[in-house]
Motif scaffolding. Structure first.
Motif, PDB file in Angstrom:
ATOM      1  N   ALA A 170      23.787  10.377  45.161  1.00 35.66           N
ATOM      2  CA  ALA A 170      24.488   9.266  45.811  1.00 35.66           C
ATOM      3  C   ALA A 170      24.116   9.147  47.284  1.00 35.66           C
ATOM      4  O   ALA A 170      24.061   8.040  47.837  1.00 35.66           O
ATOM      5  N   THR A 171      23.850  10.268  47.923  1.00 35.69           N
ATOM      6  CA  THR A 171      23.452  10.208  49.338  1.00 35.69           C
ATOM      7  C   THR A 171      22.183   9.370  49.468  1.00 35.69           C
ATOM      8  O   THR A 171      22.060   8.525  50.375  1.00 35.69           O
ATOM      9  N   GLU A 172      21.250   9.579  48.550  1.00 35.17           N
ATOM     10  CA  GLU A 172      20.009   8.808  48.605  1.00 35.17           C
ATOM     11  C   GLU A 172      20.279   7.331  48.298  1.00 35.17           C
ATOM     12  O   GLU A 172      19.691   6.442  48.922  1.00 35.17           O
ATOM     13  N   GLY A 173      21.163   7.061  47.347  1.00 38.05           N
ATOM     14  CA  GLY A 173      21.488   5.672  47.016  1.00 38.05           C
ATOM     15  C   GLY A 173      22.075   4.945  48.222  1.00 38.05           C
ATOM     16  O   GLY A 173      21.690   3.813  48.546  1.00 38.05           O
ATOM     17  N   VAL A 174      23.001   5.606  48.910  1.00 38.62           N
ATOM     18  CA  VAL A 174      23.613   4.991  50.101  1.00 38.62           C
ATOM     19  C   VAL A 174      22.554   4.794  51.177  1.00 38.62           C
ATOM     20  O   VAL A 174      22.470   3.733  51.814  1.00 38.62           O
ATOM     21  N   ASN A 175      21.721   5.812  51.384  1.00 35.36           N
ATOM     22  CA  ASN A 175      20.666   5.699  52.411  1.00 35.36           C
ATOM     23  C   ASN A 175      19.744   4.524  52.149  1.00 35.36           C
ATOM     24  O   ASN A 175      19.409   3.761  53.065  1.00 35.36           O
ATOM     25  N   ALA A 176      19.312   4.386  50.878  1.00 43.32           N
ATOM     26  CA  ALA A 176      18.377   3.300  50.567  1.00 43.32           C
ATOM     27  C   ALA A 176      18.998   1.960  50.950  1.00 43.32           C
ATOM     28  O   ALA A 176      18.347   1.104  51.562  1.00 43.32           O
ATOM     29  N   VAL A 177      20.258   1.784  50.620  1.00 49.78           N
ATOM     30  CA  VAL A 177      20.898   0.485  50.866  1.00 49.78           C
ATOM     31  C   VAL A 177      21.152   0.263  52.350  1.00 49.78           C
ATOM     32  O   VAL A 177      20.737  -0.756  52.924  1.00 49.78           O
ATOM     33  N   VAL A 178      21.824   1.204  52.999  1.00 48.33           N
ATOM     34  CA  VAL A 178      22.239   0.909  54.378  1.00 48.33           C
ATOM     35  C   VAL A 178      21.039   0.848  55.322  1.00 48.33           C
ATOM     36  O   VAL A 178      21.053   0.098  56.296  1.00 48.33           O
ATOM     37  N   ARG A 179      19.982   1.586  54.985  1.00 48.28           N
ATOM     38  CA  ARG A 179      18.814   1.539  55.870  1.00 48.28           C
ATOM     39  C   ARG A 179      17.969   0.305  55.606  1.00 48.28           C
ATOM     40  O   ARG A 179      17.037   0.017  56.345  1.00 48.28           O
ATOM     41  N   SER A 180      18.291  -0.427  54.533  1.00 50.00           N
ATOM     42  CA  SER A 180      17.592  -1.686  54.262  1.00 50.00           C
ATOM     43  C   SER A 180      18.349  -2.890  54.816  1.00 50.00           C
ATOM     44  O   SER A 180      17.827  -4.008  54.789  1.00 50.00           O
ATOM     45  N   LEU A 209      33.428  -5.982  38.165  1.00 52.77           N
ATOM     46  CA  LEU A 209      33.699  -5.659  39.577  1.00 52.77           C
ATOM     47  C   LEU A 209      32.820  -6.460  40.535  1.00 52.77           C
ATOM     48  O   LEU A 209      33.237  -6.810  41.631  1.00 52.77           O
ATOM     49  N   GLN A 210      31.579  -6.687  40.111  1.00 56.18           N
ATOM     50  CA  GLN A 210      30.605  -7.425  40.915  1.00 56.18           C
ATOM     51  C   GLN A 210      30.434  -6.917  42.348  1.00 56.18           C
ATOM     52  O   GLN A 210      30.538  -7.698  43.310  1.00 56.18           O
ATOM     53  N   PRO A 211      30.177  -5.617  42.496  1.00 60.91           N
ATOM     54  CA  PRO A 211      29.827  -5.150  43.841  1.00 60.91           C
ATOM     55  C   PRO A 211      28.420  -5.651  44.179  1.00 60.91           C
ATOM     56  O   PRO A 211      27.670  -6.034  43.273  1.00 60.91           O
ATOM     57  N   ASP A 212      28.067  -5.631  45.439  1.00 56.23           N
ATOM     58  CA  ASP A 212      26.682  -5.963  45.793  1.00 56.23           C
ATOM     59  C   ASP A 212      25.781  -4.762  45.495  1.00 56.23           C
ATOM     60  O   ASP A 212      24.644  -4.945  45.059  1.00 56.23           O
ATOM     61  N   TYR A 213      26.322  -3.580  45.769  1.00 56.53           N
ATOM     62  CA  TYR A 213      25.568  -2.345  45.545  1.00 56.53           C
ATOM     63  C   TYR A 213      26.559  -1.281  45.063  1.00 56.53           C
ATOM     64  O   TYR A 213      27.698  -1.223  45.547  1.00 56.53           O
ATOM     65  N   TYR A 214      26.109  -0.441  44.158  1.00 56.09           N
ATOM     66  CA  TYR A 214      26.982   0.650  43.668  1.00 56.09           C
ATOM     67  C   TYR A 214      26.078   1.835  43.349  1.00 56.09           C
ATOM     68  O   TYR A 214      25.116   1.698  42.584  1.00 56.09           O
ATOM     69  N   GLN A 249      18.380  -7.601  45.558  1.00 54.39           N
ATOM     70  CA  GLN A 249      17.337  -6.612  45.220  1.00 54.39           C
ATOM     71  C   GLN A 249      16.089  -6.704  46.090  1.00 54.39           C
ATOM     72  O   GLN A 249      15.456  -5.688  46.384  1.00 54.39           O
ATOM     73  N   ASP A 250      15.727  -7.915  46.505  1.00 52.26           N
ATOM     74  CA  ASP A 250      14.491  -8.040  47.294  1.00 52.26           C
ATOM     75  C   ASP A 250      14.597  -7.309  48.623  1.00 52.26           C
ATOM     76  O   ASP A 250      13.582  -6.956  49.231  1.00 52.26           O
ATOM     77  N   ASP A 251      15.834  -7.133  49.104  1.00 48.64           N
ATOM     78  CA  ASP A 251      16.011  -6.536  50.431  1.00 48.64           C
ATOM     79  C   ASP A 251      16.115  -5.018  50.406  1.00 48.64           C
ATOM     80  O   ASP A 251      16.108  -4.391  51.465  1.00 48.64           O
ATOM     81  N   VAL A 252      16.307  -4.425  49.215  1.00 48.33           N
ATOM     82  CA  VAL A 252      16.573  -2.981  49.194  1.00 48.33           C
ATOM     83  C   VAL A 252      15.300  -2.194  48.919  1.00 48.33           C
ATOM     84  O   VAL A 252      14.634  -2.394  47.910  1.00 48.33           O
ATOM     85  N   LEU A 253      14.976  -1.309  49.854  1.00 51.55           N
ATOM     86  CA  LEU A 253      13.810  -0.433  49.691  1.00 51.55           C
ATOM     87  C   LEU A 253      14.281   0.980  49.387  1.00 51.55           C
ATOM     88  O   LEU A 253      15.311   1.408  49.894  1.00 51.55           O
ATOM     89  N   PRO A 254      13.513   1.713  48.579  1.00 50.53           N
ATOM     90  CA  PRO A 254      13.891   3.108  48.369  1.00 50.53           C
ATOM     91  C   PRO A 254      13.702   3.909  49.648  1.00 50.53           C
ATOM     92  O   PRO A 254      13.005   3.473  50.565  1.00 50.53           O
ATOM     93  N   SER A 260      10.019  -5.247  37.785  1.00 53.19           N
ATOM     94  CA  SER A 260      10.354  -6.024  39.000  1.00 53.19           C
ATOM     95  C   SER A 260       9.947  -5.176  40.193  1.00 53.19           C
ATOM     96  O   SER A 260       9.763  -3.960  40.085  1.00 53.19           O
ATOM     97  N   LYS A 261       9.861  -5.823  41.318  1.00 57.43           N
ATOM     98  CA  LYS A 261       9.533  -5.096  42.561  1.00 57.43           C
ATOM     99  C   LYS A 261      10.578  -4.004  42.810  1.00 57.43           C
ATOM    100  O   LYS A 261      10.265  -2.876  43.174  1.00 57.43           O
ATOM    101  N   PHE A 262      11.826  -4.401  42.586  1.00 55.13           N
ATOM    102  CA  PHE A 262      12.939  -3.467  42.803  1.00 55.13           C
ATOM    103  C   PHE A 262      12.728  -2.198  41.972  1.00 55.13           C
ATOM    104  O   PHE A 262      12.735  -1.085  42.490  1.00 55.13           O
TER     105      PHE A 262
END
Ligand code: PLP
Length: 395
Positions: free
Chosen positions: A83-93, A204-209, A233-238, A253-255
């Motif tokens: 989950a730490t990596e998941g949060v990092n990917a999103v917030v840093r994008s 729930l329709q979160p933007d990211y989970y 999805q286009d905005d989120v990088l690993p 997909s690119k994602f």
């Protein structure tokens, strides 16, 4: 120590492991399945591991398993190490602008808030912390705390589905709705939720989970998923940029192609997830369409009963209503409230070394020093009785 070679769980029989929430225990059959995958990999490494050969169908099978459990569409799911990596990917994008505000809460997970703070700092944005009370009486107190902290500058929000220090289930459906009504994008850190709570991301329709496979789904360490709504999805990088950024054949997909290949890695923790969920479902069979409903109910009732034992022993009132608990429960111990860090460490050491308990004991805030219990299938009610005895003996 008893011979435990045939026990379904590997946890030592001389240890009272009441900390499934931190690094959950993995069942024996899941570790065996993981080793089986590792053996297959080593028998024919290129064929097994190359994305353009047979890796992707194997990952897609697991993706479908995750999608079925969380009620999401497989193309919206990527895999992460945790989950730490998941949060990092999103917030840093996030395309943060100077002056933007990111809302987090005082019950948030330190590592993930660090990721938010770093992203905010780099962009000249700021982090606003909503103070959710603890003890808490009602989920409305969460919604109020967050609503009061929203300003016209709030663009992003990181909320936990189940809070780590306080073990409470936040009303994320209401929070997502509130955020969307104000054009705020929401990242849900659901590290603990899969296997603890029913999950329906289509509703729930979160933007990211993001969430871990290696907590309450009992998958092998290290594995998790990141769901991203199609619009984002286009905005989120690993966190790791690799071949998928410019190479065909790494995903549809690119994602997905960006996340499917973080460089050479061991996919065995991911591949053993279906075995873990099948095993959990077999423990408390149910007619419910959620095949883990029986286990979730069992673990919740055990956490509630375990907490009740501790509350009654120390004559304490509920720090959170039972309806806000999953299978974690945190109890502030008033006689510890003014303890120094050394005294808190001495409690941990005594519980671990003299009484053989593994559980977190920690300062949550200026007034609350707490213990947190977990309840998983291998735990027994008598362990919480013995914990109450041990704690009573300390104070
Ligand atoms: C709410 C929350 N988020 C994130 C994490 C981090 O999990 P991991 O270390 O597996 O990334 C935890 C771990 O306990 C957690 O409780």
């Amino acid at each position: 120590m008893n011979d435990t070679r045939h026990e379904p769980w590997l946890i030592r029989s001389d240890l009272n492991f009441l900390n499934h929430g931190s690094f959950g225990a993995t069942p024996r059959c899941v570790i065996e399945d993981q080793r089986h995958w590792q053996t297959l990999l080593e028998e024919d490494p290129i064929e097994f591991l190359a994305p353009e050969r047979s890796l992707l169908p194997k990952l897609n099978f697991v993706r479908q398993t995750v999608a079925d459990e969380i009620h999401a569409s497989p193309p919206d799911i990527a895999f992460v190490r945790n989950a730490t990596e998941g949060v990092n990917a999103v917030v840093r994008s996030w395309p943060l602008q100077p002056g933007d505000e990111i809302l987090v809460t005082n019950h948030g997970y330190n590592a993930c808030i660090n990721a938010v703070a770093q992203a905010a700092d780099a962009a000249g944005a700021s982090v606003v912390t909503a103070t959710i009370p603890f003890p808490i009486r009602d989920p409305d107190e969460v919604v109020q705390a967050i609503e009061q902290s929203i300003t016209p500058k709030t663009k992003w929000m990181l909320i936990d589905h189940v809070t780590s220090p306080t073990g409470i289930v936040l009303p994320i459906a209401e929070l997502i709705e509130l955020a969307h009504s104000k054009n705020i994008r929401v990242m849900v850190d659901g590290a603990h939720a899969p296997g603890m709570l029913p999950l329906n991301l289509s509703e729930l329709q979160p933007d990211y989970y993001t969430a871990n496979h290696h907590k309450w789904w009992c998958g092998p360490k290290v594995s998790g998923f990141l769901y991203v709504d199609q619009d984002c999805q286009d905005d989120v990088l690993p966190s790791i940029i690799s071949h998928g950024a410019n190479t065909e054949g790494y995903g549809p997909s690119k994602f997905q192609s960006q996340f499917n290949w973080p460089g050479t890695f061991d996919p065995s923790p991911l591949l053993a997830l279906p075995t873990a969920i099948d095993f959990l479902a077999s423990l408390h069979p149910t007619e419910d369409s959620n095949r883990l409903a029986g286990l979730m109910r069992h673990n919740h009732q055990l956490a509630v009963a375990g907490r009740r034992i501790i509350l009654e022993r120390f004559n304490l009132s509920e720090p959170a209503p039972e309806s806000m608990l999953g299978s974690l429960a945190t109890v502030p111990i008033p006689s510890w409230a003014n303890h120094s860090p050394d005294q808190i460490q001495a409690i941990r050491t005594s519980l671990r070394d003299e009484h053989r308990f593994e559980l977190p004991v920690f300062r949550f805030d200026a007034t609350n020093v707490c213990l947190r219990i977990s309840a998983q299938a291998y735990n027994k009610l008598e362990q919480y009785e013995r914990l109450a005895d041990a704690v009573a003996g300390l104070s």
